[in-house]
Motif scaffolding. Structure first.
Motif, PDB file in Angstrom:
ATOM      1  N   LEU A  29      -3.782  -1.666  35.619  1.00 46.71           N
ATOM      2  CA  LEU A  29      -5.001  -0.855  35.717  1.00 46.71           C
ATOM      3  C   LEU A  29      -5.788  -0.909  34.406  1.00 46.71           C
ATOM      4  N   GLU A  30      -5.081  -0.949  33.294  1.00 48.16           N
ATOM      5  CA  GLU A  30      -5.762  -1.220  32.020  1.00 48.16           C
ATOM      6  C   GLU A  30      -5.857  -2.731  31.884  1.00 48.16           C
ATOM      7  N   THR A  79     -12.887  -8.324  42.971  1.00 46.79           N
ATOM      8  CA  THR A  79     -13.079  -6.909  42.666  1.00 46.79           C
ATOM      9  C   THR A  79     -11.909  -6.126  43.239  1.00 46.79           C
ATOM     10  N   LEU A  80     -11.738  -4.908  42.754  1.00 47.89           N
ATOM     11  CA  LEU A  80     -10.648  -4.085  43.276  1.00 47.89           C
ATOM     12  C   LEU A  80     -10.939  -3.608  44.698  1.00 47.89           C
ATOM     13  N   ALA A  81     -12.173  -3.751  45.136  1.00 45.64           N
ATOM     14  CA  ALA A  81     -12.487  -3.397  46.525  1.00 45.64           C
ATOM     15  C   ALA A  81     -12.096  -4.527  47.469  1.00 45.64           C
ATOM     16  N   TYR A  95      -4.774   3.858  24.351  1.00 48.57           N
ATOM     17  CA  TYR A  95      -4.768   2.456  24.748  1.00 48.57           C
ATOM     18  C   TYR A  95      -5.715   1.698  23.795  1.00 48.57           C
ATOM     19  N   ASP A 148      -8.487   0.219  24.009  1.00 48.65           N
ATOM     20  CA  ASP A 148      -9.915   0.529  24.040  1.00 48.65           C
ATOM     21  C   ASP A 148     -10.217   1.931  23.507  1.00 48.65           C
ATOM     22  N   ASP A 149      -9.158   2.737  23.306  1.00 51.14           N
ATOM     23  CA  ASP A 149      -9.358   4.088  22.768  1.00 51.14           C
ATOM     24  C   ASP A 149      -9.355   4.103  21.246  1.00 51.14           C
ATOM     25  N   ARG A 176     -20.896  -3.975  22.987  1.00 50.89           N
ATOM     26  CA  ARG A 176     -20.460  -4.793  24.112  1.00 50.89           C
ATOM     27  C   ARG A 176     -21.644  -5.114  25.023  1.00 50.89           C
ATOM     28  N   ALA A 177     -22.502  -4.121  25.241  1.00 52.57           N
ATOM     29  CA  ALA A 177     -23.652  -4.335  26.118  1.00 52.57           C
ATOM     30  C   ALA A 177     -24.545  -5.439  25.549  1.00 52.57           C
ATOM     31  N   GLN A 178     -24.757  -5.414  24.228  1.00 55.90           N
ATOM     32  CA  GLN A 178     -25.583  -6.462  23.609  1.00 55.90           C
ATOM     33  C   GLN A 178     -24.920  -7.833  23.725  1.00 55.90           C
ATOM     34  N   MET A 188     -30.860 -12.770  20.409  1.00 60.26           N
ATOM     35  CA  MET A 188     -30.842 -11.515  21.164  1.00 60.26           C
ATOM     36  C   MET A 188     -30.464 -10.345  20.243  1.00 60.26           C
ATOM     37  N   ASP A 217     -25.414  -8.939  27.264  1.00 61.39           N
ATOM     38  CA  ASP A 217     -26.815  -9.357  27.456  1.00 61.39           C
ATOM     39  C   ASP A 217     -27.026 -10.773  26.932  1.00 61.39           C
ATOM     40  N   ASP A 271     -13.343  -7.082  31.485  1.00 63.02           N
ATOM     41  CA  ASP A 271     -13.761  -6.247  32.613  1.00 63.02           C
ATOM     42  C   ASP A 271     -12.946  -6.681  33.840  1.00 63.02           C
ATOM     43  N   ARG A 272     -13.144  -6.012  34.958  1.00 59.43           N
ATOM     44  CA  ARG A 272     -12.259  -6.253  36.096  1.00 59.43           C
ATOM     45  C   ARG A 272     -12.431  -7.645  36.687  1.00 59.43           C
TER      46      ARG A 272
END
Lengths: 165, 803
Positions: B197-198, B705-707, B27, B29-30, B119-121, B62, B124, B280-281
Motif C-alpha cells: 500500500l505504501e 490502477t487499484l480500481a 514512512y 514520505d513522512d 514533485r508537482a513541478q 520549466m 510538470d 505513484d500508483r
C-alpha cells in the motif's frame, strides 16, 4: 506557462480544532496540504485515485478521500484527521483494541481504517460482521486479511453497547 | 529455550502498534527534508524501442527545475546492474542502466529524471521531455519468447532463454511405463505484483565534503542495499548508510534494487544534495517487480494401491526483460520446478525449468517465491489422481505423505528435508473442518444444484534460508542475522536487530525472546532495526527468517548478556554465580537473602566502578550472529482447507470457510504468527481469484490502477481459522521455523482444488489463474459442450473419442 501552479488561492479552515489560513495552488489535494504544509502525516497517500482509503479524512463530519478532495474545496470547513481523533480521545477504545488484537501490520492503511470505523460505530445499532466488512469495502489492507480489523471493530461496537465481547 | 513462564509464547501486543494507530508511523514520505529536490521520471511508453534522441531543452526551462538527467549524465557515477549466477551456469544478464541508455525493453523503464523544487513541478516538466523512439518488435508471451524465431527482448542477445535447469537424476520412465495410473496437470499462472500500500520511496543525500551517501528508503534489506549502492556507485561500504523507517508493506517487492532508486542515489551524488522520490500508483504497477508468471505441466505415476511412484515436471517462467538485481529472477521458477511433489514420498523425480526474457518489467521475489506455484501444481495433480482412481483426496494424501519418522533426508528432487508433520497436520485439518460432515452436506446440496467444493493443499516450506543460494553465486546478500543487546542504567535492555520489520512484528518477537532469557518484561526491551549505521550486519527480511534466524541470534546475544550480568552480580554480591537466580529484573542469591536489581547492577557498572573489587571493566553488552549451517533451511509444513460455492450462472466464487494448520515449530507469539498466516492466505486467494497484470500483445499494461488491478477486499475474504502443530525445530536452540509465507503457499492450492471440486460434477476444471468469472463460465461452457457432444454420440451409438 502553467498558470495553475503559479496562481494561488486563499483558504481558511479549521483543522483538528485549530484555525488555518493559507495560500494554496488550486490543484493541491487536501491530503497533500495536510501532509506537506501542516505536517499531519498520519493521513497516507496510497493510490491518489480514490480507491484505497489510506487518505481518509473527515470534512464537516463526513469521511472522504483526501486525495480526491482539493484543499480549496475545504475552505470554510472543519477538517479532522487521525491526529485530531487521537488527541481528542474519540477513538481511544478503538485504538486500544486495534493494538491488543494486532488489527494492523504495516500500519499504512490503519488511520484510514480507523476513520471509517469511527464513522460506522457512530451509528445507532451494533453492526454485524457482514456490515463491518461492507463498511470497510473502500479501504484496502494488503497485510492482515481484514479479520483482525473486523474483530476489533466488532468488539468495540459491542462494548460501546454494553454487550458481552 | 524454555518458556513455561515469561513473555515468550504469549500474545504480547506490538509496541509499534501504538504509534501506528495514532497516525504517528513514519514512512519514507513522512520524513521532512527542507530544501530537498523531488525527482519525477520520464518512463518508456513502449515495451521495446530504440531511443533515437532525448530533447530536454523545454523541460529544463520549466518552473522549479534544477536539472534534467539522462543516462549519459550518470554513466561515470553509476555502473549498470547485471546479474550473474555462476553456480547455475547462467549467462550474465544484459546491462540494466539506472536510466535507459539507448534501448528500452519494458513499458515504464525510466528514461530521464527531472530534479525540481517540488514533485508537482518535476511532474510538470517531465511532460515536456521529448523522447524520440524507434519502436522495435516486442515479445510479451513467455511461450512465444522461447521460440527460435521470436524477437529478442533485448537487442544483441543470442536468444531469450535466461536459464535451463534440471532437477533430479532419474526421469522414472520405467515407473511411468509400469504405472497403474498416470495423471497430468497443466496450469497457467498469470503475472501478479505485490501491491504494497505504501509505494517504493527513497531519499538520498550526498555530502561531497565527507564523501558519505545517506539513504532512507522503503526496503526490506538495508545491508543489501548498502552494498549495492557501495558497489555500483563506487563508494566504500563505510561511507554508505541505508536506513529503513516504517515500511508500508513489502512482500518481497522491496527486496530488490530498482533502476529508478539507483538513479536517485546517483543524482544525489551528481548534484551533491538531497533528492527524493516516491512512486505513484501507476509507476508502482509499471515498475515494481512482478511475479508468478509461469506455465507448469506435471505428471504423476501411481501404482494400483494409489502409491506415488514418480513425478515429472516441465516449468516455464517469464522473467521480464532483465533480472531483478542483485538476486536475479530465476528463484521463482527454480522453486516451482524443484518443489513439486515435495510433501510426498517418491521414487523418481525429474523437473526442467526454462526461464525466458520478455518485454515486461523484471519479475522478482513475492511472498512464497515459486513455492505457491509448486504447491498448486502438486496439489491439483493429487486431486486429479484421486478423481482418476476414485479415492478420497484426503486418503490419497495420507497414503503418500513423507512420514514424520523419516526425519532428515534428501528427496529425489534434491531437497534436503528435516522432519515434517504432514500426517499430524492432516488429522488436525480434517478434525477442525469436520471433513466428513462437509462431504455429506456437499452431496445433499448438489441435489439442489448448489455447487460447493472442498479443497485442501499441503505444503512444505523452505524457511530461514542460509547462504547456499546467494553465497554460492557470489551475490552479496547477508544470510546471517545479528543482534546486539545492552543493559541500560534503568535496568532495561536496548536491542539492535538486523532482522527488519515491515509489520510482521519481528521486533516484538525479538523483545520477547530477549526478555524471556533475561527474566524481564517484554516492555522493558526496546528493539531497533533497519539502519546500517546501528544494526549488526544481517539479511533483513527475506525467506521467512525474522524469528527463526533473527530470533536465534537474539537468544544467543541475550544468553551472553545474561552470563555477563551473572558474573558481575557474583562480584557485587560476593556470591558464586551458580548460586544466583535471575527473575523479575533482579538477581537473588539462592543461599543468601541479598538481591540486586538490574538497574543497581548497571549503575555500578557504568557510574560506580570504583566500588568493584579488582577485575576487568564490566561489559553489559553482547553481539551475536546466527546463520543456518549444516542445513540449507528450516523445513516448515502445513495444510490449508477451503470450502467454496461456485455460482454456475454468474461464474462468481464465494469462499465460505477457510482453515489453516501450520507447523512453524516453537511459537514465540501466537497472535502475530496467526496474523502472518491470515495475511498470507489473503494474498494466496488474491492470486487465484483476482490479481493479474494484464498486458496487451504490444506489451502495454492495461490495468495499472487499484480500481482495475483487483486485490482482495474485506467483503470477499472469509474468517480464517488457524490451528498449530508445533514440532520444535531441532537445528536451533530457539526451535522456531519461519511462518511469513506459509499462508500464501498453501491457500492457492486449497482454493484451486475446492473450485475444481465444486465444478467436478459438471465435468469442468480450471486451467489458469486468476479465476475471473468469465474464465469460470468458459470452463463450464466447454464442459457443457463436451457433455452434450458425448450425449449426442451416445444416442447415436458412436464412439465420441474416435468419431
Amino acid at each position: 506557462m502553467n498558470a495553475t501552479s503559479k496562481s494561488s488561492v486563499d483558504v481558511a479552515f479549521v483543522v483538528n480544532g485549530s484555525a488555518i489560513s493559507d495560500k494554496v495552488a488550486p490543484r493541491t489535494t487536501l491530503v497533500d496540504f495536510l501532509r506537506q504544509r501542516l505536517g499531519l502525516t498520519g493521513s497516507h497517500v496510497g493510490c491518489e485515485h480514490g480507491v484505497c482509503g489510506a487518505c481518509h479524512v473527515r470534512v464537516d463530519g463526513t469521511v472522504l478521500r483526501g486525495c480526491l478532495f482539493l484543499a480549496v474545496q475545504a475552505d470554510g470547513a472543519e477538517v479532522q484527521t487521525i491526529e485530531g481523533l487521537s488527541a481528542s480521545g474519540e477513538i481511544a477504545d478503538l485504538q486500544e483494541v486495534f493494538v491488543r488484537r494486532n488489527a494492523m501490520q504495516c500500519g499504512f492503511c490503519t488511520p484510514g481504517m480507523l476513520m471509517i470505523a469511527a464513522d460506522l460505530l457512530a451509528r445507532r445499532e451494533v453492526p454485524s460482521r457482514e456490515a463491518i466488512r461492507d463498511a470497510l469495502s473502500g479501504n484496502y489492507c494488503r497485510c492482515t486479511g481484514y479479520q483482525s480489523i473486523v474483530d476489533a471493530i466488532e468488539e468495540v461496537a459491542r462494548a460501546r453497547h454494553g454487550l458481552a465481547v | 529455550m524454555t518458556q513455561a513462564h515469561g513473555p515468550s509464547g504469549r500474545a504480547v501486543p506490538r509496541a509499534d502498534a501504538r504509534r501506528l494507530v495514532a497516525g504517528a508511523g513514519c514512512y519514507v514520505d513522512d520524513i521532512s527534508t527542507p530544501g530537498a529536490l523531488h525527482i519525477a521520471f520520464v518512463r518508456s511508453t513502449y515495451a521495446h524501442a530504440a531511443i533515437l534522441s532525448i530533447d530536454t531543452a523545454a523541460a529544463a526551462l520549466m518552473p522549479g527545475v534544477v536539472r534534467v538527467v539522462c543516462a549519459t549524465d550518470l554513466e561515470r557515477i553509476c555502473k549498470p546492474m547485471q546479474v550473474a549466477m555462476p553456480a547455475l551456469d547462467m549467462p550474465t544478464t544484459s546491462a540494466q542502466f539506472p536510466l535507459a541508455l539507448d534501448e528500452v525493453c519494458w513499458q515504464g523503464a525510466p528514461v530521464a529524471a527531472i530534479a525540481a523544487q517540488s514533485r508537482a513541478q518535476a511532474e510538470d516538466a517531465a511532460e515536456h521531455v521529448l523522447v524520440e523512439y524507434d519502436e522495435l518488435p516486442a515479445v510479451v508471451d513467455a511461450e512465444q519468447a522461447m521460440k527460435p524465431d521470436s524477437p529478442r527482448a533485448v537487442r544483441g542477445r543470442h536468444s531469450n532463454m535466461a536459464l535451463e535447469h534440471t532437477f533430479g537424476t532419474n526421469n522414472g520412465a520405467a515407473s511411468f511405463a509400469a504405472a497403474a495410473t498416470v495423471v497430468e496437470q497443466r496450469i497457467v499462472f498469470d503475472r501478479q505484483t505485490g501491491v504494497s500500500l505504501e509505494s517504493r520511496g527513497i531519499i538520498a543525500s550526498y555530502s561531497p565534503l565527507s564523501g558519505e551517501l545517506t539513504v532512507h528508503m522503503s526496503h526490506q534489506s538495508p545491508f543489501q542495499m548498502r552494498d549495492v549502492f557501495s558497489d555500483l556507485l563506487g563508494l566504500p561500504n563505510h561511507k554508505v548508510r541505508v536506513s529503513c523507517p516504517d515500511v508500508g508493506g513489502a512482500f518481497g517487492l522491496k527486496l530488490h534494487a530498482y533502476p529508478d532508486e539507483l538513479a536517485v542515489a546517483a543524482i544525489a551524488i551528481l548534484l551533491g544534495r538531497t533528492v527524493r522520490f516516491q512512486a505513484d500508483r501507476l509507476e508502482s504497477f509499471l515498475s515494481d517487480t512482478h511475479a508468478r508468471e509461469a506455465v507448469g505441466v506435471a505428471r504423476l505415476a501411481l501404482d494400483s494401491a494409489g502409491r506415488f511412484l514418480a513425478i515429472d515436471v516441465e516449468a516455464l517462467s517469464g522473467l521480464g526483460a532483465y533480472q531483478a538485481y542483485p538476486r536475479g529472477s530465476v528463484g521463482e521458477g527454480l522453486h516451482m520446478a524443484q518443489m513439486v511433489g515435495a510433501p510426498y514420498q517418491l521414487n523418481h523425480f525429474r523437473a526442467r525449468l526454462r526461464a525466458v526474457h520478455q518485454n515486461k518489467p523484471p519479475t522478482g521475489a513475492y511472498r512464497g517465491v515459486g513455492q505457491p506455484l509448486a504447491c498448486t501444481l502438486t496439489e491439483t495433480l493429487v486431486d486429479r489422481a484421486a478423481r482418476a482412481i476414485g479415492m478420497d483426496p484426503a486418503e490419497l494424501r495420507r497414503r503418500n505423505y513423507i512420514s514424520a519418522e523419516r526425519g532428515s533426508h534428501t528427496t529425489p528432487a534434491g531437497l534436503q528435508m528435516s522432519a515434517v508433520s504432514l500426517h499430524a497436520c492432516l488429522d488436525t485439518l480434517l478434525a477442525i473442518m469436520q471433513y466428513e460432515d462437509l462431504r455429506r452436506e456437499q452431496q445433499r446440496l448438489r441435489e439442489q444444484r448448489i455447487y460447493r467444493g472442498i479443497g485442501m493443499g499441503s505444503f512444505i516450506e523452505m524457511t530461514a534460508v542460509g547462504s547456499a543460494v546467494y553465497g554460492a553465486n557470489h551475490i552479496a546478500v547477508p544470510a546471517q542475522e545479528g543482534c546486539s543487546v545492552r543493559l541500560e542504567p534503568s535496568g532495561t535492555v536496548l536491542c539492535h536487530s538486523s532482522a527488519t520489520d515491515q509489520g510482521q512484528g519481528v521486533r516484538t518477537g525479538v523483545a520477547q525472546i530477549v526478555a524471556q532469557t533475561l527474566g524481564i518484561d517484554a516492555t522493558d526491551v526496546t528493539v531497533r532495526a533497519g539502519d546500517t549505521a546501528s544494526s549488526p550486519v544481517g539479511g533483513g527480511a527475506w525467506a521467512s527468517r525474522g524469528i527463526a534466524i533473527g530470533g536465534q541470534a537474539a537468544l544467543l546475544a541475550a544468553e551472553d548478556l545474561r552470563g555477563k550480568i551473572l558474573a558481575l552480580g557474583a562480584r557485587i554480591l560476593e556470591t558464586p554465580a551458580e548460586q544466583i537466580d535471575i527473575a523479575d529484573g533482579a538477581l537473588r542469591g539462592t543461599t543468601t537473602a541479598r538481591t540486586l536489581s538490574f538497574a543497581e547492577l548497571a549503575n555500578i557498572a557504568y557510574f560506580r566502578q570504583h566500588q568493584l573489587s579488582a577485575g576487568a571493566c564490566p561489559e553489559l553488552s553482547a553481539t551475536r550472529h546466527y546463520v543456518s549451517r549444516g542445513f540449507p533451511y528450516l523445513t516448515a509444513n502445513g495444510m490449508v482447507g477451503c470450502l467454496v460455492e461456485v455460482d454456475i450462472e454468474t461464474g462468481m466464487i464465494e469462499i465460505l470457510r477457510l482453515w489453516v494448520v501450520h507447523d512453524c515449530g516453537r511459537v514465540i507469539n501466537p497472535l502475530l504468527v496467526d496474523e502472518q498466516i491470515r495475511g498470507g492466505v489473503a494474498q494466496g486467494i488474491g492470486g487465484v481469484l483476482y490479481e493479474h497484470c494484464e498486458y496487451s500483445e504490444s506489451g502495454q499494461l492495461s490495468n495499472g490502477t487499484l480500481a482495475d488491478y483487483l486485490v482482495p477486499m474485506a467483503g470477499e475474504l472469509p474468517d480464517i481459522e488457524v490451528a498449530h502443530v508445533a514440532s520444535v525445530a531441532t537445528e536451533t536452540s530457539l526451535g522456531a521455523k519461519g511462518v511469513g509465507e506459509a499462508g500464501t503457499i498453501g491457500a492457492g492450492a486449497a482454493l484451486w482444488n475446492a473450485v475444481n471440486d465444486a465444478m467436478a460434477p459438471l465435468g469442468a476444471a480450471m486451467e489458469q489463474q486468476p479465476f475471473s468469472p468469465d474464465r469460470v463460465l468458459r470452463a463450464l461452457a466447454t464442459a457443457a459442450r463436451a457433455r452434450k457432444a458425448a450425449a449426442v454420440a451416445a444416442s447415436a451409438n458412436i464412439d465420441p473419442v474416435n468419431a
